[in-house]
Scaffold this motif. Structure first.
Motif, PDB file in Angstrom:
ATOM      1  N   LEU A   8      80.304  51.617  31.637  1.00 50.38           N
ATOM      2  CA  LEU A   8      80.018  52.920  32.231  1.00 50.38           C
ATOM      3  C   LEU A   8      81.262  53.795  32.333  1.00 50.38           C
ATOM      4  N   LEU A   9      82.410  53.179  32.208  1.00 51.30           N
ATOM      5  CA  LEU A   9      83.654  53.898  32.449  1.00 51.30           C
ATOM      6  C   LEU A   9      83.831  55.073  31.490  1.00 51.30           C
ATOM      7  N   ALA A  10      83.620  54.808  30.190  1.00 52.44           N
ATOM      8  CA  ALA A  10      83.856  55.857  29.192  1.00 52.44           C
ATOM      9  C   ALA A  10      82.935  57.064  29.401  1.00 52.44           C
ATOM     10  N   PRO A  11      81.597  56.835  29.489  1.00 52.80           N
ATOM     11  CA  PRO A  11      80.737  58.002  29.735  1.00 52.80           C
ATOM     12  C   PRO A  11      81.077  58.695  31.043  1.00 52.80           C
ATOM     13  N   ALA A  12      81.411  57.944  32.062  1.00 56.22           N
ATOM     14  CA  ALA A  12      81.747  58.548  33.350  1.00 56.22           C
ATOM     15  C   ALA A  12      82.961  59.466  33.193  1.00 56.22           C
ATOM     16  N   CYS A  13      83.980  58.981  32.480  1.00 52.28           N
ATOM     17  CA  CYS A  13      85.163  59.804  32.223  1.00 52.28           C
ATOM     18  C   CYS A  13      84.774  61.097  31.523  1.00 52.28           C
ATOM     19  N   GLY A  14      83.903  60.973  30.513  1.00 52.32           N
ATOM     20  CA  GLY A  14      83.476  62.141  29.755  1.00 52.32           C
ATOM     21  C   GLY A  14      82.795  63.155  30.646  1.00 52.32           C
ATOM     22  N   VAL A  15      81.824  62.689  31.427  1.00 51.98           N
ATOM     23  CA  VAL A  15      81.050  63.603  32.271  1.00 51.98           C
ATOM     24  C   VAL A  15      81.946  64.253  33.317  1.00 51.98           C
ATOM     25  N   LEU A  16      82.834  63.440  33.911  1.00 53.65           N
ATOM     26  CA  LEU A  16      83.707  63.989  34.948  1.00 53.65           C
ATOM     27  C   LEU A  16      84.635  65.071  34.389  1.00 53.65           C
ATOM     28  N   SER A  17      85.154  64.843  33.170  1.00 51.27           N
ATOM     29  CA  SER A  17      86.032  65.863  32.586  1.00 51.27           C
ATOM     30  C   SER A  17      85.268  67.157  32.354  1.00 51.27           C
ATOM     31  N   LEU A  18      84.014  66.999  31.895  1.00 46.14           N
ATOM     32  CA  LEU A  18      83.183  68.181  31.653  1.00 46.14           C
ATOM     33  C   LEU A  18      82.992  68.955  32.953  1.00 46.14           C
ATOM     34  N   ILE A  19      82.651  68.205  34.020  1.00 46.02           N
ATOM     35  CA  ILE A  19      82.435  68.854  35.316  1.00 46.02           C
ATOM     36  C   ILE A  19      83.717  69.537  35.791  1.00 46.02           C
ATOM     37  N   ALA A  20      84.832  68.861  35.597  1.00 44.94           N
ATOM     38  CA  ALA A  20      86.106  69.426  36.019  1.00 44.94           C
ATOM     39  C   ALA A  20      86.395  70.717  35.267  1.00 44.94           C
ATOM     40  N   ALA A  21      86.141  70.707  33.943  1.00 41.72           N
ATOM     41  CA  ALA A  21      86.384  71.908  33.140  1.00 41.72           C
ATOM     42  C   ALA A  21      85.488  73.044  33.602  1.00 41.72           C
ATOM     43  N   ALA A  22      84.211  72.703  33.862  1.00 40.35           N
ATOM     44  CA  ALA A  22      83.271  73.724  34.322  1.00 40.35           C
ATOM     45  C   ALA A  22      83.720  74.293  35.662  1.00 40.35           C
ATOM     46  N   ALA A  23      84.175  73.408  36.551  1.00 40.26           N
ATOM     47  CA  ALA A  23      84.620  73.857  37.873  1.00 40.26           C
ATOM     48  C   ALA A  23      85.817  74.790  37.733  1.00 40.26           C
ATOM     49  N   ALA A  24      86.733  74.447  36.842  1.00 43.21           N
ATOM     50  CA  ALA A  24      87.913  75.288  36.635  1.00 43.21           C
ATOM     51  C   ALA A  24      87.499  76.666  36.133  1.00 43.21           C
ATOM     52  N   LEU A  25      86.565  76.677  35.181  1.00 44.28           N
ATOM     53  CA  LEU A  25      86.079  77.939  34.627  1.00 44.28           C
ATOM     54  C   LEU A  25      85.425  78.782  35.714  1.00 44.28           C
ATOM     55  N   GLN A  26      84.594  78.086  36.515  1.00 42.36           N
ATOM     56  CA  GLN A  26      83.914  78.752  37.625  1.00 42.36           C
ATOM     57  C   GLN A  26      84.951  79.422  38.537  1.00 42.36           C
ATOM     58  N   ALA A  27      86.011  78.690  38.852  1.00 46.93           N
ATOM     59  CA  ALA A  27      87.046  79.214  39.737  1.00 46.93           C
ATOM     60  C   ALA A  27      87.669  80.467  39.121  1.00 46.93           C
ATOM     61  N   LEU A  28      87.951  80.414  37.820  1.00 45.64           N
ATOM     62  CA  LEU A  28      88.550  81.570  37.140  1.00 45.64           C
ATOM     63  C   LEU A  28      87.620  82.780  37.201  1.00 45.64           C
ATOM     64  N   ILE A  29      86.312  82.514  37.087  1.00 45.92           N
ATOM     65  CA  ILE A  29      85.363  83.630  37.102  1.00 45.92           C
ATOM     66  C   ILE A  29      85.201  84.185  38.507  1.00 45.92           C
ATOM     67  N   VAL A  30      85.106  83.281  39.487  1.00 49.10           N
ATOM     68  CA  VAL A  30      84.947  83.713  40.881  1.00 49.10           C
ATOM     69  C   VAL A  30      86.146  84.552  41.310  1.00 49.10           C
ATOM     70  N   ASP A  32      87.795  86.383  39.454  1.00 47.50           N
ATOM     71  CA  ASP A  32      87.868  87.562  38.587  1.00 47.50           C
ATOM     72  C   ASP A  32      89.007  87.558  37.575  1.00 47.50           C
ATOM     73  N   VAL A  33      89.553  86.391  37.336  1.00 54.35           N
ATOM     74  CA  VAL A  33      90.552  86.298  36.261  1.00 54.35           C
ATOM     75  C   VAL A  33      89.840  86.473  34.917  1.00 54.35           C
ATOM     76  N   VAL A  34      88.649  85.860  34.839  1.00 52.98           N
ATOM     77  CA  VAL A  34      87.811  86.023  33.649  1.00 52.98           C
ATOM     78  C   VAL A  34      86.569  86.798  34.068  1.00 52.98           C
ATOM     79  N   SER A  35      86.208  87.792  33.281  1.00 51.30           N
ATOM     80  CA  SER A  35      85.058  88.608  33.649  1.00 51.30           C
ATOM     81  C   SER A  35      83.750  87.852  33.464  1.00 51.30           C
ATOM     82  N   ARG A  36      82.852  87.953  34.427  1.00 45.54           N
ATOM     83  CA  ARG A  36      81.568  87.266  34.314  1.00 45.54           C
ATOM     84  C   ARG A  36      80.671  87.935  33.281  1.00 45.54           C
ATOM     85  N   TYR A  37      81.074  89.107  32.784  1.00 47.68           N
ATOM     86  CA  TYR A  37      80.277  89.749  31.743  1.00 47.68           C
ATOM     87  C   TYR A  37      80.701  89.293  30.348  1.00 47.68           C
TER      88      TYR A  37
END
Ligand code: ATP
Ligand code: MG
Lengths: 253, 265
Positions: A8-30, A32-37
């Motif tokens: 389970l370790l490998a898939p877990a690592c994959g999913v967690l990295s994806l979530i982390a990347a999404a969270a980072a992107l979300q933070a940038l958008i919230v 206003d560093v990156v435009s939500r449009y």
């Protein structure tokens, strides 16, 4: 570490990295560093999934695009593997055509879609044929490579036992080349899927590609990205299936 | 059927012009039905070339190979071969590898498995039936290949250094088993080897080859009783045969070595 945890370790690592990347992107958008449009917030994309399932028949479109890719895959195998064998058998054919096949693999075939439209009409057939044309070259090349790499002595074992030509194919050459054929098929199906979604987008017809086109035109960015997510899902399903089929084939040969 | 193997005036060259190598030159010999003959010679003297030739796997060559007096062109149903290179099919497990020839003949599954199991046990691989070659050691893989050829029970058995990747003990034991079967089935056998003791232990006759061009230098008749048990293997007569062969081979082997050094330098 117990086995299950390791698995389970490998898939877990994959999913967690994806979530982390999404969270980072979300933070940038919230912030206003990156435009939500320009880039929709990941949470909107996740929410859009339910909406496109409900309102845009995304499941049916997913099945249509997957089905077309599957059809292309069958054509690719039925044509690509024999061509690979032919190039292997005939030194002349190989010298004459190997470079062409390699060039074919690099051609941006989706741009030739008007030609396919003229030949096969605005139908699923056009899409399947284009997917086939886009994905067949890697299977030809990899089949050829697998056959060329087959050790001489394995063929000699067969010959020393008076093997028939059919048996030589079924029992020695195909199994020996199978891993390479599957590598080719994995590459080929990826090309197919890209081109199928691309042509659906361009001719505004069929499955996920058309949906992406529509949603983009409506400027529904979250929906567009959610639909692209389904393309990724199709690709993942194909990879998983192929792995199973390959393992099964190896066991039965 | 009479299973005499005749090799007449076989010559094989590789390449052309200045770099041409005469691997085998004008080699002739017979192996009578039921006879066990070894072919011994230094590395690179053309043994495998001859082996492929006799098996009907080489196209262009000079000379003739005959089974029971009839010239053969291509692989012959009476001949079974064990190759020097690793030849177990990687995609088949041990039992299916060993049953391969029987499967080609269309032998019913139950019978085939039974026969295959017998030969798997004979080469000491019982318990490994379901393993694939990648899960076995090099010596075990070679034993799979030996068992596959033995299971087909060919009238004429050709083996190219089949025991090369085995340790001395396994080699002795397996050699014993192979000769047992060979005596039982009266198989005409040609064994290629570079082990002097192996040649003396197993053979009725030993052919000594020269290095480049590969010619027959001498034929040694081994007059030791069978079965060749430990008493015989440790007897002075046995030692004398080995010493005699070494005397012949030493010169050829050092010529081979010099050629290699020359090529490297
Ligand atoms: N396909 C080939 N092309 C060119 N030369 C070859 C080829 N096969 C073999 N030779 C040459 O023929 C000679 C005999 O080779 P062969 O494999 O028969 O030797 P061998 O007696 O079996 O050696 P070993 O005991 O190391 O297996 C060698 O010098 C080799 O370089
Ligand atoms: Mg050899």
């Amino acid at each position: 570490m117990p086995r299950a945890e390791v698995r389970l370790l490998a898939p877990a690592c994959g999913v967690l990295s994806l979530i982390a990347a999404a969270a980072a992107l979300q933070a940038l958008i919230v912030t206003d560093v990156v435009s939500r449009y320009v880039v929709p917030p990941p949470t909107d994309v996740v929410m859009a999934i339910a909406r496109i399932v409900r309102e845009e028949h995304v499941v049916a479109r997913f099945l249509l695009t997957s089905g077309e890719t599957f059809g292309s895959g069958l054509l690719i195998l039925a044509v690509g593997v024999p061509i690979g064998f032919w190039l292997h058998r005939s030194a002349l054919a190989r010298r004459a055509f190997e470079a062409w096949v390699a060039a074919w693999a690099a051609a941006p075939l989706v741009l030739a879609y008007p030609l396919f439209l003229v030949l096969f009409g605005r139908s699923s057939l056009t899409i399947v044929v284009l997917g086939f044309a886009a994905g067949v070259a890697p299977v030809v090349l990899k089949t050829l490579e697998g056959l060329t790499a087959t050790r001489r002595v394995l063929v000699d074992v067969g010959r020393s036992l008076q093997i028939t030509r059919g048996q030589m194919f079924r029992k020695i050459l195909i199994p020996a080349a199978l891993p390479e054929i599957f590598t080719g098929l994995r590459l080929g199906l990826t090309f197919s899927l890209i081109n199928i979604v691309g042509v659906e987008f361009l001719i505004n017809f069929g499955g996920l590609g058309q949906l992406i086109n529509e949603l983009a035109e409506r400027y529904d960015l979250a929906g567009t990205y959610a639909a692209i997510g389904f393309v990724l899902l199709a690709s993942m399903v194909f990879f998983a299936c192929m792995e199973h089929v390959e393992r099964w084939l190896r066991r039965t040969h | 059927m009479d299973a005499t193997l005749s090799v007449e005036h076989v010559t094989k060259r590789f390449g052309m012009g200045e770099t041409a190598i005469t691997a085998v030159e004008d080699v002739s010999f017979d192996v009578a039905e039921g006879e066990f003959v070894s072919l011994i010679g230094p590395s690179g003297c053309g043994k495998s070339t001859l082996f492929h030739f006799i098996g009907g796997l080489t196209a262009e060559h000079g000379g003739r190979v005959a089974v029971a007096g009839e010239t053969i062109s291509g692989p012959h149903p009476a001949i079974g071969m064990v190759f020097q290179e690793e030849s177990a099919f990687p995609w088949r497990n041990v039992i299916d590898n060993v049953g391969f020839a029987l499967e080609l003949r269309g032998m019913p599954r139950a019978e085939r498995l039974e026969r295959a199991r017998h030969y798997v046990a004979l080469v000491g691989l019982q318990g490994f039936e379901r393993r694939h070659p990648s899960e076995l050691s090099g010596g075990m893989r070679q034993r799979v290949a030996i068992a596959r050829t033995l299971a087909a029970q060919p009238r004429i058995l050709l083996m190219d250094e089949p025991f090369a990747s085995l340790d001395e003990q396994t080699r002795l034991l397996l050699g014993e088993k192979v000769t047992e079967i060979q005596q039982q089935l009266r198989q005409t056998t040609l064994l290629i080897t570079h082990s002097l003791t192996e040649a003396v232990q197993l053979s009725d006759r030993i052919l000594v080859m020269t290095f480049r061009p590969g010619r027959l230098r001498r034929v040694v008749q081994v007059d030791l009783p069978r079965p060749r048990n430990d008493d015989i293997l440790t007897s002075p007569e046995f030692g004398a045969y080995v010493a005699e062969l070494w005397g012949d081979l030493r010169e050829e082997a050092s010529r081979g070595l010099q050629a290699a050094e020359h090529a490297a330098g």
